[in-house]
Design a protein around this motif. Structure first.
Motif, PDB file in Angstrom:
ATOM      1  N   MET A   1       0.880  -1.273   0.110  1.00 37.81           N
ATOM      2  CA  MET A   1      -0.076   0.013  -0.050  1.00 37.81           C
ATOM      3  C   MET A   1       0.876   1.141  -0.016  1.00 37.81           C
ATOM      4  N   ALA A   2       0.617   2.268  -0.810  1.00 36.80           N
ATOM      5  CA  ALA A   2       1.343   3.397  -1.118  1.00 36.80           C
ATOM      6  C   ALA A   2       1.390   4.295   0.323  1.00 36.80           C
ATOM      7  N   GLN A   3       2.414   4.912   0.533  1.00 35.91           N
ATOM      8  CA  GLN A   3       2.440   5.707   1.856  1.00 35.91           C
ATOM      9  C   GLN A   3       1.813   7.194   1.522  1.00 35.91           C
ATOM     10  N   VAL A   4       1.144   7.757   2.483  1.00 35.47           N
ATOM     11  CA  VAL A   4       0.471   9.096   2.230  1.00 35.47           C
ATOM     12  C   VAL A   4       1.552  10.031   1.999  1.00 35.47           C
ATOM     13  N   LYS A   5       1.482  11.065   1.278  1.00 38.52           N
ATOM     14  CA  LYS A   5       2.538  12.143   1.042  1.00 38.52           C
ATOM     15  C   LYS A   5       2.609  12.797   2.200  1.00 38.52           C
ATOM     16  N   GLN A   6       3.819  13.269   2.418  1.00 39.57           N
ATOM     17  CA  GLN A   6       4.374  14.032   3.387  1.00 39.57           C
ATOM     18  C   GLN A   6       3.923  15.501   3.341  1.00 39.57           C
ATOM     19  N   THR A   7       3.339  15.974   4.551  1.00 35.25           N
ATOM     20  CA  THR A   7       2.967  17.369   4.486  1.00 35.25           C
ATOM     21  C   THR A   7       4.394  18.355   4.590  1.00 35.25           C
ATOM     22  N   THR A   8       3.805  19.414   4.176  1.00 38.81           N
ATOM     23  CA  THR A   8       5.114  20.569   3.873  1.00 38.81           C
ATOM     24  C   THR A   8       5.492  20.930   5.226  1.00 38.81           C
ATOM     25  N   MET A   9       4.786  21.047   6.252  1.00 37.62           N
ATOM     26  CA  MET A   9       4.881  21.632   7.554  1.00 37.62           C
ATOM     27  C   MET A   9       4.125  20.848   8.450  1.00 37.62           C
ATOM     28  N   ALA A  10       5.136  19.920   9.184  1.00 32.14           N
ATOM     29  CA  ALA A  10       4.651  18.975  10.483  1.00 32.14           C
ATOM     30  C   ALA A  10       3.971  19.722  11.586  1.00 32.14           C
ATOM     31  N   LYS A  11       2.932  19.390  12.326  1.00 39.58           N
ATOM     32  CA  LYS A  11       2.396  19.865  13.469  1.00 39.58           C
ATOM     33  C   LYS A  11       3.279  19.214  14.511  1.00 39.58           C
ATOM     34  N   THR A  12       3.304  20.149  15.575  1.00 36.73           N
ATOM     35  CA  THR A  12       3.928  19.593  16.840  1.00 36.73           C
ATOM     36  C   THR A  12       2.780  19.356  17.912  1.00 36.73           C
ATOM     37  N   LEU A  13       2.877  18.778  18.862  1.00 35.07           N
ATOM     38  CA  LEU A  13       1.972  18.555  19.997  1.00 35.07           C
ATOM     39  C   LEU A  13       1.430  19.674  20.440  1.00 35.07           C
ATOM     40  N   SER A  14       2.222  20.873  20.735  1.00 30.47           N
ATOM     41  CA  SER A  14       1.875  22.182  21.066  1.00 30.47           C
ATOM     42  C   SER A  14       0.767  22.820  20.307  1.00 30.47           C
ATOM     43  N   ASP A  15       0.809  22.443  19.036  1.00 28.52           N
ATOM     44  CA  ASP A  15      -0.222  23.225  18.109  1.00 28.52           C
ATOM     45  C   ASP A  15      -1.633  22.526  18.061  1.00 28.52           C
ATOM     46  N   CYS A  16      -1.729  21.322  18.657  1.00 27.82           N
ATOM     47  CA  CYS A  16      -2.761  20.358  18.447  1.00 27.82           C
ATOM     48  C   CYS A  16      -3.892  20.447  19.497  1.00 27.82           C
ATOM     49  N   ARG A  17      -4.868  20.325  18.779  1.00 30.71           N
ATOM     50  CA  ARG A  17      -6.194  19.929  19.646  1.00 30.71           C
ATOM     51  C   ARG A  17      -6.500  18.483  19.694  1.00 30.71           C
ATOM     52  N   VAL A  18      -6.420  17.834  21.128  1.00 25.67           N
ATOM     53  CA  VAL A  18      -6.379  16.517  21.357  1.00 25.67           C
ATOM     54  C   VAL A  18      -7.582  16.214  21.980  1.00 25.67           C
ATOM     55  N   THR A  19      -8.372  15.198  21.116  1.00 30.27           N
ATOM     56  CA  THR A  19      -9.594  14.493  21.849  1.00 30.27           C
ATOM     57  C   THR A  19      -9.238  13.098  22.489  1.00 30.27           C
ATOM     58  N   VAL A  20      -9.850  12.914  23.710  1.00 29.92           N
ATOM     59  CA  VAL A  20      -9.325  11.683  24.284  1.00 29.92           C
ATOM     60  C   VAL A  20     -10.935  10.812  24.295  1.00 29.92           C
ATOM     61  N   VAL A  21     -11.169   9.775  23.645  1.00 26.55           N
ATOM     62  CA  VAL A  21     -12.543   9.150  23.959  1.00 26.55           C
ATOM     63  C   VAL A  21     -12.428   8.146  24.757  1.00 26.55           C
ATOM     64  N   GLY A  22     -13.247   8.219  26.218  1.00 27.73           N
ATOM     65  CA  GLY A  22     -12.974   7.425  27.071  1.00 27.73           C
ATOM     66  C   GLY A  22     -12.222   8.131  28.249  1.00 27.73           C
ATOM     67  N   LEU A  23     -12.977   8.221  29.399  1.00 22.42           N
ATOM     68  CA  LEU A  23     -12.360   8.779  30.597  1.00 22.42           C
ATOM     69  C   LEU A  23     -12.199   7.897  31.773  1.00 22.42           C
ATOM     70  N   GLY A  24     -11.570   6.760  31.558  1.00 23.36           N
ATOM     71  CA  GLY A  24     -11.425   5.670  32.460  1.00 23.36           C
ATOM     72  C   GLY A  24      -9.950   5.941  32.843  1.00 23.36           C
ATOM     73  N   LEU A  25      -9.355   5.139  33.479  1.00 21.01           N
ATOM     74  CA  LEU A  25      -8.005   4.997  34.248  1.00 21.01           C
ATOM     75  C   LEU A  25      -7.265   5.801  33.068  1.00 21.01           C
ATOM     76  N   MET A  26      -7.030   4.992  31.890  1.00 18.65           N
ATOM     77  CA  MET A  26      -5.904   5.342  30.922  1.00 18.65           C
ATOM     78  C   MET A  26      -6.186   6.815  30.191  1.00 18.65           C
TER      79      MET A  26
END
Length: 264
Positions: A1-26
């Motif tokens: 399977m072909a790999q997805v084309k690389q983006t020109t500017m990679a995001k860092t974690l500090s730029d990201c909106r993070v959604t966590v589904v499931g609010l148990g222990l982990m």
């Protein structure tokens, strides 16, 4: 399977909106680390029960909380599924049409082959990385969550063939940001190894508890005699039953092979 084309500017974690589904222990422990460390732009939590949603929000574990899955994942840069394994598989099909192009989708499930196979069916513009942090406790639920849970823990990452280098780098950055030690493993190799060190011990501990319970039904004095050795060898039998049912059903062949090795 072909790999997805690389983006020109990679995001860092500090730029990201993070959604966590499931609010148990982990899931909740991860949210707490991300929020308290100010590691990303925004932390959203999604839980099935309204009580958990409210508890997470007012506890400050998340910036936003909802019990609507579509609302929670829409516009997120990183989506992390922290629910039982078979629920993760079902959710992947549900959330696919609502994800942003380029969004990173991860999971925290204890088996990888079935999850990664489901991830392969996500829309082509979505970036999948299977994951499994090797940590946890016998207690479950939001109330068991704690900061620092992932510190020094191995965090397995299972990229797909189509996963871009940037997406794997972002998944690695997230694991390292909460103190974990990321390791890249193929899904099948992961499942074989954890069958040995995690799934087989659960079955053996459960069998031990059942055997002692049968003796205890005839003579309750056995419980008064039980000391540290019994507690140590039976501890994992107290793990979440539903979680382990999902694990055993999605890693059947590897677990059966390890049972054969043990009994042989």
């Amino acid at each position: 399977m072909a790999q997805v084309k690389q983006t020109t500017m990679a995001k860092t974690l500090s730029d990201c909106r993070v959604t966590v589904v499931g609010l148990g222990l982990m899931g909740a422990s991860l949210c707490k680390d991300l929020v308290q460390g100010k590691l990303c732009r925004e932390v959203r939590g999604v839980a099935r029960r309204t009580e958990t949603v409210l508890e997470a929000f007012f506890d400050g574990a998340v910036d936003l909380a909802t019990n609507d899955l579509t609302t929670g994942v829409m516009g997120a840069d990183i989506v992390i599924l922290a629910t039982p394994v078979r629920t993760i598989v079902d959710m992947l099909a549900e959330i696919g049409p609502h994800l942003w192009p380029g969004a990173l989708v991860m999971d925290m499930g204890s088996t990888k082959a079935e999850i990664c196979a489901a991830m392969a069916k996500l829309p082509r513009e979505v970036q999948p990385v299977g994951g499994h942090p090797m940590c946890g406790k016998e207690t479950a639920g939001f109330g068991a969550a704690e900061t620092g849970l992932y510190r020094q823990a191995p965090w397995v990452l299972s990229p797909l063939e189509r996963t871009s280098r940037d997406a794997l780098c972002l998944a690695t950055e997230l694991a390292e940001a909460v103190g974990a030690r990321p390791l890249v493993l193929a899904p099948e190799r992961h499942d074989r190894l954890v069958a040995t060190i995690s799934h087989l011990p659960f079955l053996l501990a459960s069998a031990l508890v059942q055997a002692v319970a049968q003796v205890g039904a005839e003579d309750e004095m056995v419980w008064q005699l039980a000391a540290g050795g019994f507690r140590d060898t039976s501890r994992v039998a107290a793990s979440d039953t539903r979680m382990f049912m999902d694990i055993l059903m999605t890693n059947r062949q590897a677990v059966l092979a390890q049972l054969d090795n043990f009994s042989g």
